[in-house]
Design a protein around this motif. Structure first.
Motif, PDB file in Angstrom:
ATOM      1  N   TYR A  74       0.844  -1.195   0.000  1.00 52.71           N
ATOM      2  CA  TYR A  74       0.000   0.000   0.000  1.00 52.71           C
ATOM      3  C   TYR A  74       0.876   1.240   0.000  1.00 52.71           C
ATOM      4  O   TYR A  74       2.048   1.198   0.364  1.00 52.71           O
ATOM      5  CB  TYR A  74      -1.004  -0.009   1.150  1.00 52.71           C
ATOM      6  CG  TYR A  74      -0.449   0.146   2.544  1.00 52.71           C
ATOM      7  CD1 TYR A  74      -0.642   1.318   3.273  1.00 52.71           C
ATOM      8  CD2 TYR A  74       0.240  -0.894   3.168  1.00 52.71           C
ATOM      9  CE1 TYR A  74      -0.164   1.456   4.569  1.00 52.71           C
ATOM     10  CE2 TYR A  74       0.712  -0.769   4.452  1.00 52.71           C
ATOM     11  CZ  TYR A  74       0.509   0.408   5.157  1.00 52.71           C
ATOM     12  OH  TYR A  74       0.980   0.534   6.433  1.00 52.71           O
ATOM     13  N   CYS A  77       2.621   2.906   3.206  1.00 54.00           N
ATOM     14  CA  CYS A  77       3.428   2.006   4.039  1.00 54.00           C
ATOM     15  C   CYS A  77       4.737   2.701   4.422  1.00 54.00           C
ATOM     16  O   CYS A  77       5.501   3.124   3.541  1.00 54.00           O
ATOM     17  CB  CYS A  77       3.723   0.726   3.271  1.00 54.00           C
ATOM     18  SG  CYS A  77       4.679  -0.490   4.216  1.00 54.00           S
ATOM     19  N   ASP A 111      -4.982  -1.226   0.322  1.00 57.18           N
ATOM     20  CA  ASP A 111      -5.775  -0.252   1.070  1.00 57.18           C
ATOM     21  C   ASP A 111      -6.866   0.297   0.159  1.00 57.18           C
ATOM     22  O   ASP A 111      -6.579   1.029  -0.792  1.00 57.18           O
ATOM     23  CB  ASP A 111      -4.875   0.891   1.557  1.00 57.18           C
ATOM     24  CG  ASP A 111      -5.605   1.840   2.505  1.00 57.18           C
ATOM     25  OD1 ASP A 111      -6.850   1.769   2.591  1.00 57.18           O
ATOM     26  OD2 ASP A 111      -4.923   2.652   3.165  1.00 57.18           O
ATOM     27  N   LYS A 145     -12.422  -3.203  -1.644  1.00 60.91           N
ATOM     28  CA  LYS A 145     -12.001  -4.233  -0.689  1.00 60.91           C
ATOM     29  C   LYS A 145     -12.331  -5.627  -1.219  1.00 60.91           C
ATOM     30  O   LYS A 145     -11.559  -6.570  -1.028  1.00 60.91           O
ATOM     31  CB  LYS A 145     -12.669  -4.015   0.663  1.00 60.91           C
ATOM     32  CG  LYS A 145     -12.127  -4.923   1.771  1.00 60.91           C
ATOM     33  CD  LYS A 145     -12.760  -4.611   3.104  1.00 60.91           C
ATOM     34  CE  LYS A 145     -12.075  -5.412   4.231  1.00 60.91           C
ATOM     35  NZ  LYS A 145     -12.059  -6.862   3.973  1.00 60.91           N
ATOM     36  N   TYR A 159      -2.985 -10.606   5.279  1.00 56.83           N
ATOM     37  CA  TYR A 159      -2.665  -9.292   5.833  1.00 56.83           C
ATOM     38  C   TYR A 159      -3.823  -8.838   6.709  1.00 56.83           C
ATOM     39  O   TYR A 159      -4.918  -9.413   6.669  1.00 56.83           O
ATOM     40  CB  TYR A 159      -2.430  -8.282   4.707  1.00 56.83           C
ATOM     41  CG  TYR A 159      -3.689  -7.875   3.973  1.00 56.83           C
ATOM     42  CD1 TYR A 159      -4.327  -6.670   4.257  1.00 56.83           C
ATOM     43  CD2 TYR A 159      -4.257  -8.713   2.999  1.00 56.83           C
ATOM     44  CE1 TYR A 159      -5.480  -6.301   3.594  1.00 56.83           C
ATOM     45  CE2 TYR A 159      -5.411  -8.350   2.335  1.00 56.83           C
ATOM     46  CZ  TYR A 159      -6.023  -7.140   2.637  1.00 56.83           C
ATOM     47  OH  TYR A 159      -7.177  -6.789   1.986  1.00 56.83           O
ATOM     48  N   TYR A 161      -5.464  -5.057   8.925  1.00 62.30           N
ATOM     49  CA  TYR A 161      -5.366  -3.635   9.261  1.00 62.30           C
ATOM     50  C   TYR A 161      -5.279  -3.469  10.771  1.00 62.30           C
ATOM     51  O   TYR A 161      -6.082  -4.033  11.515  1.00 62.30           O
ATOM     52  CB  TYR A 161      -6.591  -2.897   8.718  1.00 62.30           C
ATOM     53  CG  TYR A 161      -6.661  -1.436   9.103  1.00 62.30           C
ATOM     54  CD1 TYR A 161      -5.734  -0.528   8.606  1.00 62.30           C
ATOM     55  CD2 TYR A 161      -7.665  -0.979   9.964  1.00 62.30           C
ATOM     56  CE1 TYR A 161      -5.799   0.824   8.963  1.00 62.30           C
ATOM     57  CE2 TYR A 161      -7.736   0.369  10.312  1.00 62.30           C
ATOM     58  CZ  TYR A 161      -6.801   1.251   9.811  1.00 62.30           C
ATOM     59  OH  TYR A 161      -6.867   2.581  10.174  1.00 62.30           O
ATOM     60  N   ASP A 162      -4.299  -2.697  11.228  1.00 59.67           N
ATOM     61  CA  ASP A 162      -4.116  -2.406  12.648  1.00 59.67           C
ATOM     62  C   ASP A 162      -4.595  -0.974  12.893  1.00 59.67           C
ATOM     63  O   ASP A 162      -3.894  -0.003  12.596  1.00 59.67           O
ATOM     64  CB  ASP A 162      -2.635  -2.559  13.033  1.00 59.67           C
ATOM     65  CG  ASP A 162      -2.424  -2.500  14.540  1.00 59.67           C
ATOM     66  OD1 ASP A 162      -3.346  -2.055  15.252  1.00 59.67           O
ATOM     67  OD2 ASP A 162      -1.338  -2.893  15.003  1.00 59.67           O
ATOM     68  N   ALA A 163      -5.817  -0.842  13.431  1.00 53.66           N
ATOM     69  CA  ALA A 163      -6.419   0.479  13.614  1.00 53.66           C
ATOM     70  C   ALA A 163      -5.674   1.327  14.642  1.00 53.66           C
ATOM     71  O   ALA A 163      -5.764   2.558  14.612  1.00 53.66           O
ATOM     72  CB  ALA A 163      -7.882   0.330  14.037  1.00 53.66           C
ATOM     73  N   ASP A 166      -3.096   2.812  12.359  1.00 51.50           N
ATOM     74  CA  ASP A 166      -3.563   3.123  11.010  1.00 51.50           C
ATOM     75  C   ASP A 166      -2.586   2.598   9.952  1.00 51.50           C
ATOM     76  O   ASP A 166      -2.224   3.301   9.008  1.00 51.50           O
ATOM     77  CB  ASP A 166      -3.761   4.630  10.835  1.00 51.50           C
ATOM     78  CG  ASP A 166      -4.462   4.986   9.522  1.00 51.50           C
ATOM     79  OD1 ASP A 166      -5.226   4.145   9.022  1.00 51.50           O
ATOM     80  OD2 ASP A 166      -4.213   6.092   8.997  1.00 51.50           O
ATOM     81  N   GLN A 167      -2.177   1.347  10.126  1.00 49.98           N
ATOM     82  CA  GLN A 167      -1.265   0.709   9.185  1.00 49.98           C
ATOM     83  C   GLN A 167      -1.705  -0.733   8.939  1.00 49.98           C
ATOM     84  O   GLN A 167      -2.466  -1.310   9.713  1.00 49.98           O
ATOM     85  CB  GLN A 167       0.171   0.734   9.712  1.00 49.98           C
ATOM     86  CG  GLN A 167       0.784   2.115   9.804  1.00 49.98           C
ATOM     87  CD  GLN A 167       2.194   2.082  10.362  1.00 49.98           C
ATOM     88  OE1 GLN A 167       2.847   1.038  10.372  1.00 49.98           O
ATOM     89  NE2 GLN A 167       2.673   3.225  10.845  1.00 49.98           N
ATOM     90  N   TYR A 168      -1.179  -1.282   7.838  1.00 51.51           N
ATOM     91  CA  TYR A 168      -1.442  -2.681   7.502  1.00 51.51           C
ATOM     92  C   TYR A 168      -0.216  -3.526   7.833  1.00 51.51           C
ATOM     93  O   TYR A 168       0.919  -3.123   7.552  1.00 51.51           O
ATOM     94  CB  TYR A 168      -1.757  -2.829   6.009  1.00 51.51           C
ATOM     95  CG  TYR A 168      -3.134  -2.348   5.621  1.00 51.51           C
ATOM     96  CD1 TYR A 168      -4.215  -3.215   5.565  1.00 51.51           C
ATOM     97  CD2 TYR A 168      -3.354  -1.005   5.301  1.00 51.51           C
ATOM     98  CE1 TYR A 168      -5.479  -2.773   5.206  1.00 51.51           C
ATOM     99  CE2 TYR A 168      -4.610  -0.553   4.947  1.00 51.51           C
ATOM    100  CZ  TYR A 168      -5.667  -1.439   4.903  1.00 51.51           C
ATOM    101  OH  TYR A 168      -6.928  -0.995   4.556  1.00 51.51           O
ATOM    102  N   HIS A 170       1.577  -6.841   6.737  1.00 51.52           N
ATOM    103  CA  HIS A 170       1.513  -7.654   5.517  1.00 51.52           C
ATOM    104  C   HIS A 170       2.892  -8.256   5.237  1.00 51.52           C
ATOM    105  O   HIS A 170       3.917  -7.744   5.705  1.00 51.52           O
ATOM    106  CB  HIS A 170       1.051  -6.806   4.332  1.00 51.52           C
ATOM    107  CG  HIS A 170       1.992  -5.683   3.991  1.00 51.52           C
ATOM    108  ND1 HIS A 170       3.052  -5.838   3.119  1.00 51.52           N
ATOM    109  CD2 HIS A 170       2.041  -4.399   4.412  1.00 51.52           C
ATOM    110  CE1 HIS A 170       3.709  -4.701   3.013  1.00 51.52           C
ATOM    111  NE2 HIS A 170       3.124  -3.804   3.793  1.00 51.52           N
TER     112      HIS A 170
END
Length: 265
Positions: A74, A77, A111, A145, A159, A161-163, A166-168, A170
């Motif tokens: 994304y 990143c 994303d 999505k 993968y 999403y880590d809220a 605010d990142q993925y 992967h």
């Protein structure tokens, strides 16, 4: 000395504050963000993605009947993606293969918030970073999505999403697919050997690409999916030596059986 001591104490305080405020890694990170290789699996060729110009087309159209390098990541990143993109761009530039002619190169954002404008910025960044990779011929894609998940599931790309930040989370790696949309190989990690990438694309082309040397290397080497590399295969070498020995015996037999000049029948 007192000034140096104060500086060291300030650095220590900053480090402690960062350690206290940084969230711990999510549980089971390595099992939730990884590749589960699916060699031979079919890609979802009907799902649609949009490129940097705003054009929307199916995955089949973006692949355009060529063996394809596929990378997921994304655009925002902060760590892994830039390294992997640089690794792919360097390997493509040094492989001797031409994006848009010999192969298709696709970078797909995971994303769904990413936009064609962000894709255009990413494409320009890659072009500036590695001019020889011909990034203008790549397809940097965004999608819904549903489309992203369909593609990620097909290639075994796990993968999440880590809220909290605010990142993925992967994995890093390249998927090499045939023109017909079958997964042929994976190259794992963020750095790729140009010759390995070239051989992977040649193999995925079913030998319509590549030189005689490439074909001989593929004949003597086998792809190891655990390492994502080609390694010399002893069995294939022995088979080659055996075939060569038989051919040599046949040639010698034919030479010995050929009548000599002036000899009586």
């Amino acid at each position: 000395m007192s000034r140096l001591t104060r500086v060291l104490l300030m650095l220590l305080a900053c480090w402690l504050c960062a350690a206290e405020t940084a969230p711990p890694p999510p549980p089971h990170l390595t099992t939730r963000a990884d590749f589960r290789q699916k060699l031979g699996a079919a890609l979802p060729m009907a799902v649609t993605f949009t490129d940097a110009s705003g054009k929307t087309a199916s995955l089949q159209q973006w692949m355009d009947g060529r063996p394809t390098l596929l990378m997921l990541g994304y655009f925002r990143c902060p760590n892994l993606c830039d390294v992997a993109e640089q690794g792919m761009a360097h390997a493509v530039a040094q492989s001797g293969l031409r994006p848009g002619s010999d192969m298709s190169v696709l970078f797909v954002s995971i994303d769904p918030r990413d936009t064609p404008g962000a894709a255009a910025s990413k494409q320009r960044m890659i072009a500036n970073m590695q001019g020889g990779a011909d990034a203008s011929a790549w397809h940097v894609l965004v999608g819904s999505k549903a489309s992203i998940d369909a593609l990620a599931n097909a290639i075994g790309y796990r993968y999440f999403y880590d809220a909290r930040i605010d990142q993925y989370a992967h994995p890093a790696g390249l998927v090499i697919a045939t023109a017909g949309g079958r997964i042929n190989q994976y190259l794992m990690g963020a750095n790729y050997v140009p010759q390995t990438l070239r051989l992977a694309v040649v193999a995925a082309s079913h030998h319509t690409l590549g030189s005689v040397v490439d074909q001989l290397v593929l004949l003597c080497c086998g792809y190891d999916p655990t390492t994502g590399r080609y390694t010399v295969t002893i069995t294939r070498i022995m088979q080659g030596l055996g075939i060569g020995f038989v051919v040599l015996l046949l040639v010698m037999f034919m030479l010995l059986c050929r009548p000599r000049p002036g000899a009586r029948p």
